[in-house]
Design a protein around this motif. Sequence first.
Motif: not given
Length: 235
Positions: A126-131, A215-221
């Motif tokens: 969650a901190y590094k945005q790794h889903a 949220y993290i997965n959509g932001r990375n995509n």
Amino acid sequence: SGPARREGRPRPGPACAERRGQRRGAAEPRGAAEMLASPWARFYSNSCCLCCHVRTGTIILGVWYLIINSVVLLILLSALTDPDQYHLTSAELGGEFEFMDDANMCIATAISLLMILICAMATYGAYKQHAAWIIPFFCYQIFDFALNTLVAISVLIYPSTIQDYLHQLPNNFPYKEEIMSVNPTCLVVIILLFISIILAFKGYLISCVWNCYRYINGRNNSDVLVYITTNDTAV
């Protein structure tokens, strides 16, 4: 004067056309994603606990679970080093079994270590945005929710098990006599209500972690789509 003004205006060049194409290209995947979204998308939210972001809530939840499991691990390790301090005899328990023998202590220690690893992965993800790092913690939440649901179903189907469990408690257990004096039907209703509140709270935490993953997965995509679009337009 009207035709003259129209002729005097600069016509949009190829750069403006490319920008319009980029906007359309960026809007098309977004619109397609919204059309292909499942009905569960209406429950998606970026906020949790009415004040913080789902990413912040997942970090706080992971740290909280990490602290609890660390404390449990310290208690188990101290019990392994000093077994007499946490050993309860069968006379104290009112039964013919021992409480937390060496095999159970080792299993509980291994489970605590695994839980610390899972909570640390969720906090880091969650901190590094790794889903992908959040998935083990989410699976643990689903497993825990399923176990509590099975407990509620067993209490509802076999209410007599509560009385059997109360009879197995040691005689020096606090408020044992008061609990056994309660009407069995009222006791079952109180326990089911308590379990329902716990299940509702656990379900809300599951939704927070799932929304953080989305949220993290959509932001990375979206970052990948923007990168590909800019490269295509550059070429």
